[in-house]
Design a protein around this motif. Structure first.
Motif, PDB file in Angstrom:
ATOM      1  N   SER A  27       0.780  -1.181  -0.144  1.00  0.00           N
ATOM      2  CA  SER A  27      -0.029   0.065  -0.129  1.00  0.00           C
ATOM      3  C   SER A  27       0.838   1.230   0.005  1.00  0.00           C
ATOM      4  O   SER A  27       2.107   1.382   0.365  1.00  0.00           O
ATOM      5  N   VAL A  28       0.372   2.415  -0.350  1.00  0.00           N
ATOM      6  CA  VAL A  28       0.889   3.499  -0.297  1.00  0.00           C
ATOM      7  C   VAL A  28      -0.041   4.705   0.620  1.00  0.00           C
ATOM      8  O   VAL A  28      -1.369   4.293   0.472  1.00  0.00           O
ATOM      9  N   HIS A  29       0.536   5.472   1.428  1.00  0.00           N
ATOM     10  CA  HIS A  29      -0.206   6.368   2.094  1.00  0.00           C
ATOM     11  C   HIS A  29      -0.260   7.455   1.398  1.00  0.00           C
ATOM     12  O   HIS A  29       0.637   8.323   0.692  1.00  0.00           O
ATOM     13  N   LEU A  30      -1.608   7.908   1.142  1.00  0.00           N
ATOM     14  CA  LEU A  30      -2.057   8.863   0.202  1.00  0.00           C
ATOM     15  C   LEU A  30      -1.428  10.268   0.676  1.00  0.00           C
ATOM     16  O   LEU A  30      -1.155  11.015  -0.304  1.00  0.00           O
ATOM     17  N   GLY A  31      -1.589  10.709   1.842  1.00  0.00           N
ATOM     18  CA  GLY A  31      -0.901  11.976   2.385  1.00  0.00           C
ATOM     19  C   GLY A  31       0.424  12.098   1.830  1.00  0.00           C
ATOM     20  O   GLY A  31       1.247  13.040   1.785  1.00  0.00           O
ATOM     21  N   GLU A  32       1.256  10.861   2.157  1.00  0.00           N
ATOM     22  CA  GLU A  32       2.844  10.907   1.816  1.00  0.00           C
ATOM     23  C   GLU A  32       2.958  11.002   0.204  1.00  0.00           C
ATOM     24  O   GLU A  32       3.893  11.559  -0.012  1.00  0.00           O
ATOM     25  N   LEU A  33       1.932  10.673  -0.393  1.00  0.00           N
ATOM     26  CA  LEU A  33       2.085  10.809  -1.838  1.00  0.00           C
ATOM     27  C   LEU A  33       2.014  12.214  -2.237  1.00  0.00           C
ATOM     28  O   LEU A  33       2.638  12.780  -3.175  1.00  0.00           O
ATOM     29  N   ARG A  34       0.922  12.649  -1.721  1.00  0.00           N
ATOM     30  CA  ARG A  34       0.790  14.287  -1.814  1.00  0.00           C
ATOM     31  C   ARG A  34       2.096  15.071  -1.599  1.00  0.00           C
ATOM     32  O   ARG A  34       2.748  15.945  -1.959  1.00  0.00           O
ATOM     33  N   HIS A  35       2.848  14.682  -0.313  1.00  0.00           N
ATOM     34  CA  HIS A  35       3.884  15.409   0.179  1.00  0.00           C
ATOM     35  C   HIS A  35       4.933  15.226  -0.848  1.00  0.00           C
ATOM     36  O   HIS A  35       5.944  16.009  -1.252  1.00  0.00           O
ATOM     37  N   VAL A  36       5.160  13.936  -1.350  1.00  0.00           N
ATOM     38  CA  VAL A  36       6.268  13.777  -2.552  1.00  0.00           C
ATOM     39  C   VAL A  36       6.069  14.330  -3.833  1.00  0.00           C
ATOM     40  O   VAL A  36       7.005  14.949  -4.294  1.00  0.00           O
ATOM     41  N   VAL A  37       4.753  14.687  -4.150  1.00  0.00           N
ATOM     42  CA  VAL A  37       4.552  15.042  -5.472  1.00  0.00           C
ATOM     43  C   VAL A  37       4.825  16.855  -5.079  1.00  0.00           C
ATOM     44  O   VAL A  37       5.472  17.474  -5.889  1.00  0.00           O
ATOM     45  N   VAL A  38       4.565  17.385  -3.877  1.00  0.00           N
ATOM     46  CA  VAL A  38       4.850  18.781  -3.790  1.00  0.00           C
ATOM     47  C   VAL A  38       6.322  19.263  -3.660  1.00  0.00           C
ATOM     48  O   VAL A  38       6.926  19.677  -4.158  1.00  0.00           O
ATOM     49  N   ALA A  39       7.091  18.062  -2.943  1.00  0.00           N
ATOM     50  CA  ALA A  39       8.458  18.093  -3.009  1.00  0.00           C
ATOM     51  C   ALA A  39       9.242  18.173  -4.331  1.00  0.00           C
ATOM     52  O   ALA A  39      10.095  18.980  -4.386  1.00  0.00           O
ATOM     53  N   GLU A  40       8.769  17.265  -4.962  1.00  0.00           N
ATOM     54  CA  GLU A  40       9.487  17.219  -6.406  1.00  0.00           C
ATOM     55  C   GLU A  40       8.980  18.515  -7.269  1.00  0.00           C
ATOM     56  O   GLU A  40      10.037  18.698  -7.954  1.00  0.00           O
ATOM     57  N   ALA A  41       7.803  18.768  -7.191  1.00  0.00           N
ATOM     58  CA  ALA A  41       7.735  20.047  -7.751  1.00  0.00           C
ATOM     59  C   ALA A  41       8.432  21.551  -7.476  1.00  0.00           C
ATOM     60  O   ALA A  41       9.024  22.056  -8.336  1.00  0.00           O
ATOM     61  N   LEU A  42       8.817  21.450  -6.121  1.00  0.00           N
ATOM     62  CA  LEU A  42       9.426  22.577  -5.659  1.00  0.00           C
ATOM     63  C   LEU A  42      10.961  22.229  -5.985  1.00  0.00           C
ATOM     64  O   LEU A  42      11.689  23.213  -6.423  1.00  0.00           O
ATOM     65  N   LEU A  43      11.261  20.931  -5.985  1.00  0.00           N
ATOM     66  CA  LEU A  43      12.825  20.670  -6.293  1.00  0.00           C
ATOM     67  C   LEU A  43      13.026  21.030  -7.821  1.00  0.00           C
ATOM     68  O   LEU A  43      14.124  21.563  -8.046  1.00  0.00           O
ATOM     69  N   LEU A  44      12.111  20.636  -8.727  1.00  0.00           N
ATOM     70  CA  LEU A  44      12.434  20.918 -10.073  1.00  0.00           C
ATOM     71  C   LEU A  44      12.429  22.504 -10.333  1.00  0.00           C
ATOM     72  O   LEU A  44      13.405  23.009 -11.077  1.00  0.00           O
ATOM     73  N   ALA A  45      11.365  23.227  -9.681  1.00  0.00           N
ATOM     74  CA  ALA A  45      11.473  24.800  -9.923  1.00  0.00           C
ATOM     75  C   ALA A  45      12.728  25.209  -9.200  1.00  0.00           C
ATOM     76  O   ALA A  45      13.255  26.293  -9.977  1.00  0.00           O
ATOM     77  N   ALA A  46      13.266  24.965  -8.289  1.00  0.00           N
ATOM     78  CA  ALA A  46      14.190  25.459  -7.478  1.00  0.00           C
ATOM     79  C   ALA A  46      15.784  25.172  -8.397  1.00  0.00           C
ATOM     80  O   ALA A  46      16.405  25.986  -8.582  1.00  0.00           O
ATOM     81  N   LEU A  47      15.686  24.187  -8.980  1.00  0.00           N
ATOM     82  CA  LEU A  47      16.877  23.596  -9.752  1.00  0.00           C
ATOM     83  C   LEU A  47      16.783  24.412 -11.078  1.00  0.00           C
ATOM     84  O   LEU A  47      17.857  25.080 -11.374  1.00  0.00           O
ATOM     85  N   GLY A  48      15.698  24.675 -11.763  1.00  0.00           N
ATOM     86  CA  GLY A  48      15.596  25.483 -12.783  1.00  0.00           C
ATOM     87  C   GLY A  48      15.809  26.810 -12.399  1.00  0.00           C
ATOM     88  O   GLY A  48      16.315  27.655 -13.292  1.00  0.00           O
ATOM     89  N   ALA A  49      15.636  27.350 -11.218  1.00  0.00           N
ATOM     90  CA  ALA A  49      15.883  28.857 -10.806  1.00  0.00           C
ATOM     91  C   ALA A  49      17.613  29.039 -10.623  1.00  0.00           C
ATOM     92  O   ALA A  49      17.752  30.018 -10.127  1.00  0.00           O
ATOM     93  N   GLY A  50      18.074  27.847 -10.601  1.00  0.00           N
ATOM     94  CA  GLY A  50      19.339  28.029 -10.420  1.00  0.00           C
ATOM     95  C   GLY A  50      20.007  27.980  -8.810  1.00  0.00           C
ATOM     96  O   GLY A  50      21.057  28.205  -8.288  1.00  0.00           O
ATOM     97  N   CYS A  51      19.048  27.275  -7.860  1.00  0.00           N
ATOM     98  CA  CYS A  51      19.188  27.391  -6.651  1.00  0.00           C
ATOM     99  C   CYS A  51      20.213  26.323  -6.262  1.00  0.00           C
ATOM    100  O   CYS A  51      20.547  26.024  -5.105  1.00  0.00           O
ATOM    101  N   ALA A  52      20.638  25.456  -6.964  1.00  0.00           N
ATOM    102  CA  ALA A  52      21.402  24.400  -6.816  1.00  0.00           C
ATOM    103  C   ALA A  52      23.004  24.828  -7.032  1.00  0.00           C
ATOM    104  O   ALA A  52      23.886  23.922  -6.912  1.00  0.00           O
ATOM    105  N   SER A  53      23.116  26.035  -7.447  1.00  0.00           N
ATOM    106  CA  SER A  53      24.324  26.443  -8.003  1.00  0.00           C
ATOM    107  C   SER A  53      25.448  26.894  -6.615  1.00  0.00           C
ATOM    108  O   SER A  53      24.582  27.187  -5.700  1.00  0.00           O
TER     109      SER A  53
END
Length: 456
Positions: free
Chosen positions: A430-456
């Motif tokens: 099984s998957v915990h649906l609340g955790e799935l929501r957290h993972v989707v949020v985290a990945e969206a934030l990560l992609l946006a931040a990497l695109g903004a150059g925040c990992a440089s």
């Protein structure tokens, strides 16, 4: 995170607006019995790949292909370029699943919801990983529209659960499509519900089959029993040599390490693993030491007559499949050689042994302070409201070493949707649906931040 507050909030709203669609699409994927083991109908794996390709097209990726090597399973590769100078992020998951097995309380390929959890084979491992990527990409498309902030390549393979046999050849042929600056592998777990984790170490893997032969053919157990022991008994005696008295692996020459201090008690482990009362734990050192930085050896299959089909004969042959997990720093070829040498040195009563090597996989140890790792920690902390734990994982993801050979300067981020109650590979996965929501949020934030150059 070092992104405008309005951008962060817009991404979170976009995820929440699409969370019901993510769940519904996950349920649809679970209904496809995409078991990649050869004994199962591979038409379902083809159908699963097609469904994933459609999801990625719908998430705004204009370049989507279903690719394979001869004899290999279908993999989905999709790409959307970013602006000039932006990094490319490779998002990995797999759409194949384990066989259903026994012990389910619901139909394994008919998703069912109980409370906050969605049950079904692949609901966690790893179709939730697929949907984490899809959900994050949908959120980026909703917020950024055509001003896509980062290059994204998605690679969803279809044979991970059988050891990715064509993966090396796939990289040789299609590797240019997968080159990236950061790799997000969504096939691990979080510390517990409500506390995220980044997996910073993975054990390697060696498996093999050992066959014991004692007679040219089976014989009557009454007429011939006594002077010769049956092959199952001798196989059991051989297997018993693989661990010492405290349960540590007794094969000489294997690497052993120590994990960073982490509050992981024996009581927590026993509860998460479902250890029966009275069963003593094996090995020495802390629980993280034993789970992540020490070898572990298991018998995962035996070829022998079932009780229902047994007869009064002395069994002439028996075989076992052994799975050896390796500590980071262990060379798989050396570990395989050490295990084979141990088996031959301990063959009981002169039994004839035949050893057939199987899969090898390298361990993984991540740098803790890479810029992209720092960005990921910030994204996880925002998504969960709790900083992530850096944890090891006793499991293996051998293809990470192949990805690093393809792009040696890439940062590998091993994430996941599972939690200790997910029961990946077991009944009632099984998957915990609340955790799935957290993972989707985290990945969206990560992609946006990497695109903004925040990992440089």
């Amino acid at each position: 995170m070092p992104l405008p507050t309005e951008t962060l909030e817009a991404l979170e709203r976009a995820v929440d607006a699409g969370v019901d669609d993510v769940r519904a699409d996950l349920e649809a994927l679970v209904r496809i019995p995409s078991v990649s083991a050869p004994a199962f109908d591979q038409a379902h794996v083809e159908a699963s790949a097609s469904a994933v390709a459609d999801l990625l097209r719908g998430a705004g990726l204009p370049q989507v292909e279903v690719l394979r090597m001869p004899g290999g399973a279908p993999a989905v590769v999709a790409h959307r370029p970013g602006p000039d100078g932006a990094p490319t992020v490779l998002l990995y998951a797999h759409h194949d699943v384990q066989p259903p097995g026994e012990g389910w309380t619901t139909e394994p390929f008919e998703p069912s919801r109980r409370g906050d959890r969605l049950f079904g084979r692949g609901a966690a491992d790893d179709k939730a990983g697929v949907m984490a990527h899809v959900g994050a990409l949908r959120a980026l498309a909703a917020v950024f529209a055509d001003a896509w902030p980062v290059g994204v390549t998605v690679f969803v393979e279809g044979e991970e659960e059988v050891g990715s046999p064509s993966f090396t050849a796939f990289l040789d042929t299609f590797g240019d499509r997968l080159r990236s600056d950061v790799v997000v592998v969504a096939d691990s777990a979080n510390w517990k519900v409500g506390i995220p984790a980044l997996t910073t170490s993975l054990r390697g893997l060696v498996d093999l089959v050992v066959r014991v032969d004692v007679l040219e053919h089976a014989v009557h157990s009454g007429v011939f029993g006594g002077p010769v022991l049956d092959a199952l008994t001798l196989l059991a005696r051989l297997v018993a040599t693989l661990h010492d008295e405290d349960g540590s692996v007794a094969v000489e020459g294997l690497v052993r390490g120590e994990a960073a201090p982490l509050d992981y008690s024996e009581e927590m482990f026993r509860a998460e693993a479902g250890v029966l009362d009275g069963v003593r734990l094996a090995g020495t050192g802390t629980i993280p030491d034993r789970l992540w930085m020490r070898p572990a050896l298991s018998v995962i299959g035996i070829d022998a007559p079932t009780i229902a089909h047994s007869s009064n004969t002395i069994r002439h042959t028996a075989a076992a499949k052994l799975s050896l997990r390796l500590a980071p720093g262990q060379d798989p070829a050396a570990a395989e050689a050490a295990l084979i040498a141990h088996l031959h040195a301990h063959a009981p009563f002169g039994a004839r042994l035949t050893v057939t090597p199987g899969e090898r996989g390298e361990a993984f140890l991540a740098p803790h302070d890479a810029p992209a790792m720092r960005t990921a920690r910030a994204a996880f902390a925002r998504a969960w409201g709790h900083p992530p734990v850096d944890m090891g994982m006793g499991g293996s993801i051998p293809f990470i070493a192949d990805l690093l050979r393809l792009a040696p300067d890439a940062t590998i981020l091993v994430t996941g949707v599972e939690d200790p109650d997910s029961r990946a590979h077991g009944a009632d996965e099984s998957v915990h649906l609340g955790e799935l929501r957290h993972v989707v949020v985290a990945e969206a934030l990560l992609l946006a931040a990497l695109g903004a150059g925040c990992a440089s």
